[in-house]
Design an enzyme around this catalytic site. Sequence first.
Site, PDB file in Angstrom:
ATOM      1  N   ASP A 257      53.141  43.877  40.306  1.00 54.79           N
ATOM      2  CA  ASP A 257      53.141  42.604  41.032  1.00 54.79           C
ATOM      3  C   ASP A 257      53.651  41.437  40.196  1.00 54.79           C
ATOM      4  O   ASP A 257      53.885  40.356  40.725  1.00 54.79           O
ATOM      5  CB  ASP A 257      51.730  42.282  41.532  1.00 54.79           C
ATOM      6  CG  ASP A 257      51.308  43.236  42.630  1.00 54.79           C
ATOM      7  OD1 ASP A 257      52.128  43.503  43.506  1.00 54.79           O
ATOM      8  OD2 ASP A 257      50.162  43.719  42.597  1.00 54.79           O
TER       9      ASP A 257
ATOM     10  N   HIS B 261      44.541  43.410  44.606  1.00 58.39           N
ATOM     11  CA  HIS B 261      45.371  44.580  44.946  1.00 58.39           C
ATOM     12  C   HIS B 261      46.751  44.056  45.365  1.00 58.39           C
ATOM     13  O   HIS B 261      47.400  43.370  44.609  1.00 58.39           O
ATOM     14  CB  HIS B 261      44.617  45.357  46.048  1.00 58.39           C
ATOM     15  CG  HIS B 261      45.128  46.726  46.353  1.00 58.39           C
ATOM     16  ND1 HIS B 261      46.112  47.362  45.642  1.00 58.39           N
ATOM     17  CD2 HIS B 261      44.763  47.618  47.326  1.00 58.39           C
ATOM     18  CE1 HIS B 261      46.344  48.556  46.156  1.00 58.39           C
ATOM     19  NE2 HIS B 261      45.541  48.749  47.179  1.00 58.39           N
TER      20      HIS B 261
ATOM     21  N   HIS C  37      45.482  46.803  34.887  1.00 59.29           N
ATOM     22  CA  HIS C  37      45.476  47.847  35.905  1.00 59.29           C
ATOM     23  C   HIS C  37      44.346  48.807  35.591  1.00 59.29           C
ATOM     24  O   HIS C  37      44.074  49.077  34.422  1.00 59.29           O
ATOM     25  CB  HIS C  37      46.817  48.602  35.918  1.00 59.29           C
ATOM     26  CG  HIS C  37      47.059  49.337  37.181  1.00 59.29           C
ATOM     27  ND1 HIS C  37      46.554  50.599  37.397  1.00 59.29           N
ATOM     28  CD2 HIS C  37      47.697  48.979  38.313  1.00 59.29           C
ATOM     29  CE1 HIS C  37      46.912  50.987  38.607  1.00 59.29           C
ATOM     30  NE2 HIS C  37      47.590  50.018  39.190  1.00 59.29           N
TER      31      HIS C  37
HETATM   32  N1  CMC Z   1      43.515  38.728  33.086  1.00 57.50           N
HETATM   33  C1  CMC Z   1      42.571  38.548  32.139  1.00 57.50           C
HETATM   34  N2  CMC Z   1      41.668  39.466  31.795  1.00 57.50           N
HETATM   35  C2  CMC Z   1      41.712  40.643  32.466  1.00 57.50           C
HETATM   36  C3  CMC Z   1      42.665  40.898  33.465  1.00 57.50           C
HETATM   37  C4  CMC Z   1      43.589  39.889  33.770  1.00 57.50           C
HETATM   38  N3  CMC Z   1      44.532  40.077  34.707  1.00 57.50           N
HETATM   39  N4  CMC Z   1      42.466  42.127  33.965  1.00 57.50           N
HETATM   40  C5  CMC Z   1      41.417  42.634  33.299  1.00 57.50           C
HETATM   41  N5  CMC Z   1      40.966  41.730  32.385  1.00 57.50           N
HETATM   42  C6  CMC Z   1      39.873  41.910  31.421  1.00 57.50           C
HETATM   43  C7  CMC Z   1      38.527  41.938  32.131  1.00 57.50           C
HETATM   44  O1  CMC Z   1      37.987  40.644  32.234  1.00 57.50           O
HETATM   45  C8  CMC Z   1      37.729  42.834  31.218  1.00 57.50           C
HETATM   46  O2  CMC Z   1      37.397  42.083  30.062  1.00 57.50           O
HETATM   47  P1  CMC Z   1      35.975  42.352  29.328  1.00 57.50           P
HETATM   48  O3  CMC Z   1      36.044  43.758  28.823  1.00 57.50           O
HETATM   49  O4  CMC Z   1      35.926  41.319  28.267  1.00 57.50           O
HETATM   50  O5  CMC Z   1      34.923  42.163  30.384  1.00 57.50           O
HETATM   51  C9  CMC Z   1      38.753  43.885  30.759  1.00 57.50           C
HETATM   52  O6  CMC Z   1      40.024  43.225  30.837  1.00 57.50           O
HETATM   53  C10 CMC Z   1      38.764  45.145  31.597  1.00 57.50           C
HETATM   54  O7  CMC Z   1      39.062  44.775  32.951  1.00 57.50           O
HETATM   55  P2  CMC Z   1      38.348  45.333  34.239  1.00 57.50           P
HETATM   56  O8  CMC Z   1      38.014  44.182  35.127  1.00 57.50           O
HETATM   57  O9  CMC Z   1      37.230  46.260  33.841  1.00 57.50           O
HETATM   58  O10 CMC Z   1      39.499  46.190  34.855  1.00 57.50           O
HETATM   59  P3  CMC Z   1      39.526  46.836  36.299  1.00 57.50           P
HETATM   60  O11 CMC Z   1      40.109  48.187  36.121  1.00 57.50           O
HETATM   61  O12 CMC Z   1      38.192  46.759  36.969  1.00 57.50           O
HETATM   62  O13 CMC Z   1      40.496  45.869  37.120  1.00 57.50           O
HETATM   63  C11 CMC Z   1      42.442  44.902  38.009  1.00 57.50           C
HETATM   64  C12 CMC Z   1      41.836  46.142  37.324  1.00 57.50           C
HETATM   65  C13 CMC Z   1      43.899  45.212  38.390  1.00 57.50           C
HETATM   66  C14 CMC Z   1      41.659  44.603  39.281  1.00 57.50           C
HETATM   67  C15 CMC Z   1      42.378  43.707  37.027  1.00 57.50           C
HETATM   68  O14 CMC Z   1      43.127  43.999  35.862  1.00 57.50           O
HETATM   69  C16 CMC Z   1      42.864  42.414  37.671  1.00 57.50           C
HETATM   70  O15 CMC Z   1      42.079  41.744  38.339  1.00 57.50           O
HETATM   71  N6  CMC Z   1      44.172  42.045  37.477  1.00 57.50           N
HETATM   72  C17 CMC Z   1      44.721  40.875  38.127  1.00 57.50           C
HETATM   73  C18 CMC Z   1      45.054  41.188  39.578  1.00 57.50           C
HETATM   74  C19 CMC Z   1      46.285  42.059  39.697  1.00 57.50           C
HETATM   75  O16 CMC Z   1      47.298  41.825  39.070  1.00 57.50           O
HETATM   76  N7  CMC Z   1      46.199  43.074  40.574  1.00 57.50           N
HETATM   77  C20 CMC Z   1      47.320  43.962  40.874  1.00 57.50           C
HETATM   78  C21 CMC Z   1      47.061  45.357  40.452  1.00 57.50           C
HETATM   79  S1  CMC Z   1      48.565  46.353  40.437  1.00 57.50           S
HETATM   80  C22 CMC Z   1      49.074  46.490  42.086  1.00 57.50           C
HETATM   81  C23 CMC Z   1      48.156  47.284  42.901  1.00 57.50           C
HETATM   82  O17 CMC Z   1      48.147  48.504  42.785  1.00 57.50           O
HETATM   83  O18 CMC Z   1      47.429  46.692  43.708  1.00 57.50           O
END
Ligand code: CMC
Length: 431
Positions: free
Chosen positions: A363, A268, A307
């Site tokens: 971010d 986050h 996201h």
């Molecule tokens: N790098 C590589 N792969 C990713 C990433 C990433 N940053 N984010 C998602 N994926 C992949 C994930 O592994 C999954 O792949 P698969 O379908 O093969 O299993 C697919 O994309 C869908 O992702 P998810 O984990 O289901 O997505 P989510 O909605 O649960 O997670 C998130 C959203 C923001 C937590 C995630 O994208 C992440 O961890 N990003 C990196 C951390 C980050 O930048 N966070 C800041 C968010 S914006 C500011 C805020 O509001 O906090």
Amino acid sequence: MSSNSLTITDNRTGKQYEIPIENGTIRTMDLRKIKVADDDFGLMGYDPAFTNTASTKSNITFIDGDKGILRYRGYPIEQLAGKCTYLEVAYLILHGELPTEAQLKNWNWNITHHTFINENIKKVLDGFHYDAHPMGIFISTVSALSTFYPDAKNIFDAENRHKQIYRLIAKVATIAAFAYRHRIGLPYAYPDNDLSFTGNFLNMMFKTSELKYQPNPVLERALDVLFILHADHEQNCSTNSMRGIGSSHVDPYSALAGAAAALYGPLHGGANEAVLRMLSEIGTVDRIPEYIKRVKEGNFKLMGFGHRVYKNYDPRARIIKQVADEVFEVTGKDKLLDVALELERIALDDEYFVKRKLYPNVDFYSGIIYKAMGFPVEMFPVLFAIPRTSGWIAQWEEMLLDPEQKIARPRQVYLGSDERDFVPMENRNPS
Ligand code: CMC
């Protein structure tokens, strides 16, 4: 039968049910009437991480994640970032309308005159170790504010709530700056009420021996824009925490400390810190392909990408890129910007990221700007928490005044042991 409804056939019993649809949703409580027997609890929805569950109705922030749209109270983020100050946007988020000139003057005055903190709070700060993470200090000190303002418990008294709102928006900036000063061993710099909200924050962070700190107007404005972009983002993890904790009717300081703790995590608001560490680890453009390869192998995530809601370019990241150019004119370009731009270019062209609709989020670029402005990387999540405070308290107040809201209390699907008899110590086997 209403056309705005859902007809469900329970194949276990052959019975049919009509469930009304309102605002594109069904009430999951309506599923409870779907039972196999009279003593059956009834059907529930199972939705770990709330990926398809609306927990509230809200009038504050609108996001269309597929189109990359963000609006506060109906106003596009691009217009607010281009024309407003952070405090003006905080007013809008909390009151629902942009302030008139007189309202803004009054609002600014009230926030400005709540920036000082009780001297005893400095003693709380002094108790932290010299290298304590400023976000840990921030969370604990905001929580400690509840002991200084016990009247904050009167959450259903509108006037009292307003007082706490002024205090919170103002004092989080002071606490943030003091956390930084404590960490580097500099004396605390007191608020300067002649300066703007962001100008004063820069003063409390960076003032040294000068009699009057003069913030650089470009950096002061850049910080205003960054604060506007971070002010609210509907039902994210920390806002959901603010509402969830606040639903127990605890005071807003305790609830906000919990929200800030949720923000601290690297998935986050802690992502901006993680992005900068990642860019520093990559170091040079030629090492990007190897790094991307390891991300695709599932070793770690590309921080600042992806996201839950945006499946398009995060509109905040687009605005931040413009701010970066203005800041670098003053500070000089950070070498990590080239790494970030190339990383973005490669990722946006790569099938792994394209297929999963992973774009840079807010971010990804914010940290590079903060670094250029002189903020240490540990301060990045704190810089997120300062403006998000206005969003948290707007969402908290909306929750309190919503007659449909109650204490937040999800259900569970219990899959543990059935009832069994206690086993005396001598009869237990290591599992
Ligand atoms: N790098 C590589 N792969 C990713 C990433 C990433 N940053 N984010 C998602 N994926 C992949 C994930 O592994 C999954 O792949 P698969 O379908 O093969 O299993 C697919 O994309 C869908 O992702 P998810 O984990 O289901 O997505 P989510 O909605 O649960 O997670 C998130 C959203 C923001 C937590 C995630 O994208 C992440 O961890 N990003 C990196 C951390 C980050 O930048 N966070 C800041 C968010 S914006 C500011 C805020 O509001 O906090």
